[in-house]
Design an enzyme around this catalytic site. Structure first.
Site, PDB file in Angstrom:
ATOM      1  N   LYS A 179       0.855  -1.192   0.000  1.00  0.00           N
ATOM      2  CA  LYS A 179       0.000   0.000   0.000  1.00  0.00           C
ATOM      3  C   LYS A 179       0.889   1.239   0.000  1.00  0.00           C
ATOM      4  CE  LYS A 179      -1.773   2.704   2.961  1.00  0.00           C
ATOM      5  NZ  LYS A 179      -1.590   3.960   2.206  1.00  0.00           N
ATOM      6  N   GLU A 255      11.206   1.672   9.332  1.00  0.00           N
ATOM      7  CA  GLU A 255      12.082   2.805   9.035  1.00  0.00           C
ATOM      8  C   GLU A 255      11.264   4.050   9.343  1.00  0.00           C
ATOM      9  OE1 GLU A 255      15.046   2.186   8.182  1.00  0.00           O
ATOM     10  OE2 GLU A 255      15.080   0.275   7.134  1.00  0.00           O
ATOM     11  N   CYS A 289      13.980  11.398   4.786  1.00  0.00           N
ATOM     12  CA  CYS A 289      14.139  11.040   6.200  1.00  0.00           C
ATOM     13  C   CYS A 289      15.559  11.284   6.678  1.00  0.00           C
ATOM     14  CB  CYS A 289      13.755   9.591   6.403  1.00  0.00           C
ATOM     15  SG  CYS A 289      14.776   8.490   5.423  1.00  0.00           S
TER      16      CYS A 289
HETATM   17  P1  NAD Z   1       3.061   8.509   7.382  1.00  0.00           P
HETATM   18  O1  NAD Z   1       3.491   7.735   8.561  1.00  0.00           O
HETATM   19  O2  NAD Z   1       2.016   9.539   7.546  1.00  0.00           O
HETATM   20  O3  NAD Z   1       2.499   7.540   6.238  1.00  0.00           O
HETATM   21  C1  NAD Z   1       3.273   6.504   5.717  1.00  0.00           C
HETATM   22  C2  NAD Z   1       2.372   5.405   5.198  1.00  0.00           C
HETATM   23  O4  NAD Z   1       1.654   4.839   6.286  1.00  0.00           O
HETATM   24  C3  NAD Z   1       1.315   5.880   4.195  1.00  0.00           C
HETATM   25  O5  NAD Z   1       1.171   4.888   3.207  1.00  0.00           O
HETATM   26  C4  NAD Z   1       0.065   5.981   5.046  1.00  0.00           C
HETATM   27  O6  NAD Z   1      -1.140   5.832   4.336  1.00  0.00           O
HETATM   28  C5  NAD Z   1       0.272   4.817   5.999  1.00  0.00           C
HETATM   29  N1  NAD Z   1      -0.443   4.931   7.271  1.00  0.00           N
HETATM   30  C6  NAD Z   1      -0.740   6.050   7.968  1.00  0.00           C
HETATM   31  N2  NAD Z   1      -1.390   5.724   9.113  1.00  0.00           N
HETATM   32  C7  NAD Z   1      -1.501   4.374   9.130  1.00  0.00           C
HETATM   33  C8  NAD Z   1      -2.062   3.443  10.040  1.00  0.00           C
HETATM   34  N3  NAD Z   1      -2.641   3.843  11.184  1.00  0.00           N
HETATM   35  N4  NAD Z   1      -1.996   2.127   9.747  1.00  0.00           N
HETATM   36  C9  NAD Z   1      -1.395   1.705   8.607  1.00  0.00           C
HETATM   37  N5  NAD Z   1      -0.860   2.539   7.696  1.00  0.00           N
HETATM   38  C10 NAD Z   1      -0.893   3.862   7.959  1.00  0.00           C
HETATM   39  O7  NAD Z   1       4.393   9.118   6.753  1.00  0.00           O
HETATM   40  P2  NAD Z   1       4.516  10.099   5.523  1.00  0.00           P
HETATM   41  O8  NAD Z   1       3.970  11.432   5.910  1.00  0.00           O
HETATM   42  O9  NAD Z   1       3.984   9.429   4.306  1.00  0.00           O
HETATM   43  O10 NAD Z   1       6.118  10.186   5.372  1.00  0.00           O
HETATM   44  C11 NAD Z   1       6.900  11.069   6.104  1.00  0.00           C
HETATM   45  C12 NAD Z   1       7.471  10.380   7.323  1.00  0.00           C
HETATM   46  O11 NAD Z   1       8.149   9.211   6.942  1.00  0.00           O
HETATM   47  C13 NAD Z   1       8.510  11.208   8.052  1.00  0.00           C
HETATM   48  O12 NAD Z   1       8.351  11.046   9.435  1.00  0.00           O
HETATM   49  C14 NAD Z   1       9.824  10.604   7.613  1.00  0.00           C
HETATM   50  O13 NAD Z   1      10.912  10.788   8.491  1.00  0.00           O
HETATM   51  C15 NAD Z   1       9.455   9.171   7.514  1.00  0.00           C
HETATM   52  N6  NAD Z   1      10.364   8.452   6.616  1.00  0.00           N
HETATM   53  C16 NAD Z   1      11.292   7.606   7.149  1.00  0.00           C
HETATM   54  C17 NAD Z   1      12.198   6.939   6.313  1.00  0.00           C
HETATM   55  C18 NAD Z   1      13.255   6.012   6.838  1.00  0.00           C
HETATM   56  O14 NAD Z   1      13.849   5.293   6.038  1.00  0.00           O
HETATM   57  N7  NAD Z   1      13.521   5.986   8.124  1.00  0.00           N
HETATM   58  C19 NAD Z   1      12.115   7.137   4.946  1.00  0.00           C
HETATM   59  C20 NAD Z   1      11.157   8.003   4.443  1.00  0.00           C
HETATM   60  C21 NAD Z   1      10.278   8.654   5.282  1.00  0.00           C
HETATM   61  O1  6OD Z   2      18.423   5.216   0.001  1.00  0.00           O
HETATM   62  C1  6OD Z   2      17.690   4.389   0.541  1.00  0.00           C
HETATM   63  O2  6OD Z   2      17.720   3.221   0.315  1.00  0.00           O
HETATM   64  C2  6OD Z   2      16.730   4.828   1.517  1.00  0.00           C
HETATM   65  N1  6OD Z   2      16.106   3.874   2.180  1.00  0.00           N
HETATM   66  C3  6OD Z   2      16.493   6.129   1.676  1.00  0.00           C
HETATM   67  C4  6OD Z   2      15.544   6.622   2.580  1.00  0.00           C
HETATM   68  C5  6OD Z   2      15.228   7.899   2.562  1.00  0.00           C
HETATM   69  C6  6OD Z   2      14.205   8.429   3.389  1.00  0.00           C
HETATM   70  O3  6OD Z   2      13.458   9.320   3.101  1.00  0.00           O
END
Ligand code: NAD
Ligand code: 6OD
Length: 478
Positions: A179, A255, A289
């Site tokens: 998803k 992540e 992130c």
């Molecule tokens: P989000 O947590 O709002 O949503 C991510 C996904 O989770 C979406 O597909 C959303 O529909 C789904 N989701 C939301 N609530 C849910 C629930 N209760 N149950 C199941 N699924 C649910 O995140 P976002 O706004 O899409 O992305 C930004 C965030 O993601 C930031 O906090 C960023 O740091 C983090 N991020 C982390 C990494 C990493 O590798 N650590 C990478 C990219 C983004």
């Molecule tokens: O480069 C990647 O593989 C990776 N997981 C990046 C994540 C970025 C987060 O927003």
């Protein structure tokens, strides 16, 4: 690109739907189907059937061939993927064409290669034993797939982060129900078309669109037929998914968010540190992130560094918007909070005016601030936008204390010419990834992930294959 579900080898877009908004100008550019509980259930059932059928019977060679076909299929439609990624996110085209799409291709090729590099272990044993368990034995350990895995991905690097999980999950022999974020359905749908054309058995890969909480995301992560969950997104969402998954004790790989520090020592190549910090704080308008939101600079070079960073941030052009009006408002609320908390603005702090259709979009200015105490919410909380706070330090220990004083621990960057210092400091920074004199230099085989509230487990290379499979030990008495 019309967003569609892909369930059991068939595309469909029945049921309710919601509007897809273009973040570049705020216009409505399509509709996205919202998966109901029934559609999610059908996807999980289709995945289970695939495991009992042709996909479950596919050996490593067949799976590797399938992954290579998917990589080739993305490559053949490279421009369509770039167009779709740019339209969904508003990110600069160059970013999608040099990072997101090539990396998606790389993810499938890397895991096709890695499948053959996996050693299987054997142990010969002579056990003195108890209760009749003594004896000579040969133990061997094989890995088998977990089963049906749910993959939930965010909007910031939609294709890269989806394929980063889908490729190892399929490589390890699982069936997938993915998803993507409700904000970015397009490249996921294109990927489903590529997978369909690659001839994977139906049900091996399924795609459902929709929202997260109380919707498709929650239906999927709470589904009793899901054997594991791999999730990238906010830490608070991770906590909600964990609660939802707890009833079925479903394993998770997370992540999550970050508040990533950079430490700039006075002996650093300051040009490189400035360039690197501009990249690390403002690439994709801070919506990665790994982006740096806290910069600690050794006092003798602090003033020069801040002035120059502000100049470069203020001169940035061609940057993309925030993903949505809601996210733009969240980022702007932190700009206002920083003001209330007493920050000095060195660059940005507002909304740019373009005098064209972008004024209807969700842009904010790249922003550099100083002067806040470490306890300020702007310094503690993840903004996920183009803002960094710069603060001075005097000693190595103080810099480490400041960098580590965070609930998060995803990534950090150290800037120094002193190799001994780099080796001394790097292992003491409480983040899962430490870059020295660089940022976001990625080898796909290395462990990727965070400590503290930034995640659970590691992905990348062998680490992903470990998560997506489990060891089974076979003991044969000789
Ligand atoms: P989000 O947590 O709002 O949503 C991510 C996904 O989770 C979406 O597909 C959303 O529909 C789904 N989701 C939301 N609530 C849910 C629930 N209760 N149950 C199941 N699924 C649910 O995140 P976002 O706004 O899409 O992305 C930004 C965030 O993601 C930031 O906090 C960023 O740091 C983090 N991020 C982390 C990494 C990493 O590798 N650590 C990478 C990219 C983004
Ligand atoms: O480069 C990647 O593989 C990776 N997981 C990046 C994540 C970025 C987060 O927003």
């Amino acid at each position: 690109m019309k967003a569609e579900h892909y369930v059991g080898g068939a595309f469909r877009s029945d049921g309710p739907s919601f509007a897809l908004i273009d973040p570049r100008d705020g216009s409505e550019r399509g509709v996205v189907p919202e998966a109901t509980r029934e559609i999610v259930d059908e996807a999980v059932t289709a995945a289970r059937s695939a495991l009992r059928g042709a996909w479950g019977a596919a050996d490593a060679a067949r799976r590797a061939t399938a992954l290579r076909r998917i990589a080739d299929g993305i490559e053949a439609r490279f421009d369509a993927f770039v167009d779709a990624e740019v339209a969904d996110t508003g990110k600069p085209r160059e970013l999608a064409a040099t990072v997101d799409v090539p990396r998606a291709i790389g993810n499938f090729r890397a895991y096709a290669d890695l499948l053959y590099g996996r050693p299987e272990r054997a142990y010969t044993t002579s056990v003195p034993g108890w209760s009749g368990g003594a004896g000579e034995a040969l133990n061997y350990t094989v890995r088998r797939p977990l089963g049906v895995v749910a993959i939930i991905s965010p909007w910031n690097l939609p294709l890269l982060l989806l394929t980063w999980k889908v490729a190892p999950a399929l490589a390890a022999g699982n069936a997938v129900v993915a998803k993507p974020s409700e904000e970015t359905p397009s490249t996921a749908t294109l990927l489903a078309h590529v997978i369909d054309a690659a001839g994977l058995p139906s049900g091996a890969f399924n795609l459902v669109h929709g929202h997260g909480a109380d919707a498709a995301g929650a239906f999927l992560t709470g589904h009793p037929g899901v054997d594991a969950i791999a999730f990238t997104g906010e830490s608070a969402t991770g906590a909600a998914i964990m609660r939802n998954a707890a009833d079925h004790v479903t394993p998770v790989s997370f992540e999550l968010g970050g508040k990533n520090p950079a430490i700039v020592f006075a002996d650093a190549d300051l040009e490189a540190a400035l360039d690197g910090t501009v990249r690390s704080s403002f690439t994709h308008s801070g919506q990665i992130c790994l982006c740096t939101e806290r910069v600690y600079v050794e006092r003798p070079v602090f003033d020069d560094f801040v002035r120059e960073l502000g100049k470069r941030a203020g001169g940035l052009a061609g940057y993309g918007p925030m993903i949505s009006a809601e996210h733009r408002d969240k980022v702007l609320s932190y700009y206002r909070l920083a003001e209330e908390e007493g920050a000095a603005f060195v660059a940005g702090g507002g909304v740019p005016e373009f005098g064209d259709e972008r004024d209807g979009g969700f842009y904010v200015e790249p922003t550099v601030i100083t002067g806040l105490p470490e306890s300020a919410r702007t310094v503690k909380e993840e903004v996920f936008g183009p803002i960094c706070h710069v603060a001075p330090f005097d000693t190595e220990d103080e810099a480490l204390g400041l960098a580590n004083d965070s609930p998060y621990g995803l990534a950090s960057a150290l800037w120094t010419r002193d190799l001994s210092r780099a080796h001394r400091v790097a292992p003491r920074v409480e983040t899962g990834i430490v870059w020295v004199n660089c940022w976001n230099l990625r080898d796909l085989r290395t462990p990727f992930g965070g400590v503290k509230a930034s995640g659970i487990g590691r992905e990348g290379g062998e680490y992903s294959l470990d998560f997506f499979s489990e060891p089974v030990n076979v003991c044969i008495q000789i």
